[in-house]
Write an enzyme that holds these catalytic residues in place. Structure first.
Site, mmCIF file in Angstrom:
data_model
loop_
_atom_site.group_PDB
_atom_site.id
_atom_site.type_symbol
_atom_site.label_atom_id
_atom_site.label_comp_id
_atom_site.label_asym_id
_atom_site.label_seq_id
_atom_site.Cartn_x
_atom_site.Cartn_y
_atom_site.Cartn_z
ATOM 1 N N SER A 1 47.338 30.191 38.793
ATOM 2 C CA SER A 1 45.962 30.507 38.078
ATOM 3 C C SER A 1 45.574 29.443 37.130
ATOM 4 O O SER A 1 44.378 29.137 36.766
ATOM 5 C CB SER A 1 46.162 31.784 37.438
ATOM 6 N N LYS B 1 58.326 31.477 41.685
ATOM 7 C CA LYS B 1 57.918 32.500 42.086
ATOM 8 C C LYS B 1 57.327 32.086 43.399
ATOM 9 O O LYS B 1 56.696 31.016 43.530
ATOM 10 C CB LYS B 1 56.846 33.312 41.298
ATOM 11 N N ASP C 1 55.471 28.699 39.432
ATOM 12 C CA ASP C 1 54.909 29.486 40.479
ATOM 13 C C ASP C 1 54.532 28.378 41.677
ATOM 14 O O ASP C 1 54.104 27.239 41.330
ATOM 15 C CB ASP C 1 53.329 29.757 40.161
ATOM 16 N N GLU D 1 50.349 42.742 42.919
ATOM 17 C CA GLU D 1 48.928 42.411 42.529
ATOM 18 C C GLU D 1 47.871 43.081 43.307
ATOM 19 O O GLU D 1 47.790 43.244 44.300
ATOM 20 C CB GLU D 1 48.683 41.138 42.668
HETATM 21 O O1 KIV Z 1 49.051 32.444 38.904
HETATM 22 C C1 KIV Z 1 49.088 33.578 38.460
HETATM 23 O O2 KIV Z 1 49.004 33.706 37.277
HETATM 24 C C2 KIV Z 1 49.953 34.635 38.824
HETATM 25 C C3 KIV Z 1 49.735 35.914 37.992
HETATM 26 C C4 KIV Z 1 48.454 36.713 38.197
HETATM 27 C C5 KIV Z 1 50.639 37.154 38.558
HETATM 28 O O3 KIV Z 1 50.495 34.706 40.016
#
Ligand code: KIV
Length: 281
Positions: free
Chosen positions: A46, A114, A84, A181
Site C-alpha cells: 500500500s 507476505k 510485502d 481483506e
Molecule cells: O499493503 C498493505 O497495506 C496490505 C494490508 C492492507 C493488509 O496488504
C-alpha cells in the site's frame, strides 16, 4: 535478535488474544506502531498508494519496498516485521519467489514476508528456505484488474467456500497467518474457525483473530474516499495543512524566526561587531 514478538508467538496467539498489525513505511511510522504496542508491523505494498502517490499497488518495485523496509527495521525494536512481496516479485516462478523472499530477509532484515493469493508451492518453497510466510486472501489489491475494481470478495456461497478452501491450502503449505481483506464478516468468521493459524482481518469483520489497518487511513493522512471499514482515529492530514498555513502566514508577515529562534554572536563578539559597524558607518 532483540525483537520480542516472534512468528511462533503470533501463531500461538490464536484463541488467546487479538493480534494488532499496522502498516509502517519508514522510521516515524515504525516508531508510532511500536510505541502504540502493535504486535506486527507490515511494510505493505500500500506504500505505492499512500506514500508514493500511485493509483494502485501494482507499480511499486521490490527495490523500493526494500528501501522502505530498511527504514522500518532501523526504528523497530519489539514488533515482528513483515515485508510485502510486491506485484511481479513472486508470480513468475517458485525460484523468483524464494529469491525475492531471501532479499527481503537478507537486505532489509525483516522477519517474514507476505504474498497475495493462492500460491501453495511458493509458500512451501519459501518456508523450506527458512522464510516465514503470511498469506493474503479475499480482495487482494494486486488483482484489482481481474476483479474489475476494488470489490468485496466471497459474497456468493460458492466464492465463500472457495475462500475457506484456499485458506486451508495456505495453512497446509505452511503459512503462519493469513490476512483476510474485503470479505463478508460471515466469511471472516468461517475462515477463522476453519484454520488453526491466526487470521488478520481488514474489512473482514470482527470475528478474525486480529485486525490490520493502513496507518495513513487510521491517522487521516490518506486521500478520501476511504473504505467503509476505516474510521479515522485522528485527522493528521488536516492538522498538517493548518500548521503549514500558519507558518506560511508568519513567514509572509516576517514574524519568524523570532529572536529566540535565531542564533546570535557570543556577547564579546556582539560588542566587537557593533563597534565595527559604528566605525564603518
Ligand atoms: O499493503 C498493505 O497495506 C496490505 C494490508 C492492507 C493488509 O496488504
Amino acid at each position: 535478535m532483540d525483537h520480542t514478538v516472534t512468528v511462533p508467538e503470533v501463531r500461538s496467539a490464536k484463541g488467546e488474544r487479538p493480534l494488532v498489525m499496522i502498516t509502517a513505511y519508514d522510521a516515524p511510522t515504525a516508531r508510532w506502531g511500536e510505541s502504540a504496542g502493535a504486535d506486527i508491523l507490515l511494510v505493505g505494498d500500500s506504500l505505492a498508494m499512500v506514500v508514493l502517490g500511485h493509483d494502485s499497488t501494482l507499480s511499486v518495485t521490490l527495490d523500493e519496498m526494500l528501501h522502505h523496509a530498511r527504514a522500518v527495521m532501523r526504528a523497530s525494536r519489539r514488533c515482528l516485521v513483515v515485508g510485502d512481496l510486491p506485484f511481479g516479485s513472486y508470480q513468475t516462478s517458485v525460484e523468483q519467489a524464494v529469491e525475492s523472499g531471501v532479499r527481503f530477509l537478507r537486505e532489509a532484515g525483516v522477519h517474514a514476508v507476505k504474498l497475495e493469493g493462492l500460491w501453495p508451492e511458493r509458500v512451501e518453497a519459501l518456508v523450506r528456505s527458512g522464510i516465514p510466510v503470511m498469506g493474503h486472501l479475499g480482495l487482494t489489491p494486486q488483482s484489482v484488474h481481474s476483479f474489475g475494481g476494488y470489490r468485496v470478495q466471497g459474497r456468493e456461497v460458492e466464492d465463500a467456500r472457495a475462500l475457506v478452501a484456499a485458506a486451508r491450502e495456505l495453512e497446509a503449505a505452511g503459512c503462519f497467518s493469513i490476512v483476510l481483506e474485503g470479505v463478508p464478516a460471515e466469511v471472516g468468521e468461517a475462515v477463522t474457525a476453519e484454520v488453526r493459524i491466526p487470521t488478520i482481518g481488514i474489512g473482514a469483520g470482527v470475528g478474525c483473530d486480529g485486525q490490520v489497518l493502513v496507518v495513513h487511513d487510521l491517522l487521516g493522512l490518506s486521500q478520501p474516499p476511504r473504505p467503509r471499514f476505516v474510521a479515522p482515529y485522528a485527522r493528521l492530514g488536516d492538522a498538517a495543512v493548518t500548521a503549514i498555513s500558519r507558518w506560511a502566514d508568519d513567514v509572509r508577515g516576517r514574524r519568524v524566526p523570532t529572536g529566540e529562534q535565531s542564533y546570535h554572536f557570543k556577547p564579546r563578539a556582539a560588542a566587537a561587531w557593533r563597534r565595527r559597524l559604528i566605525r564603518e558607518a
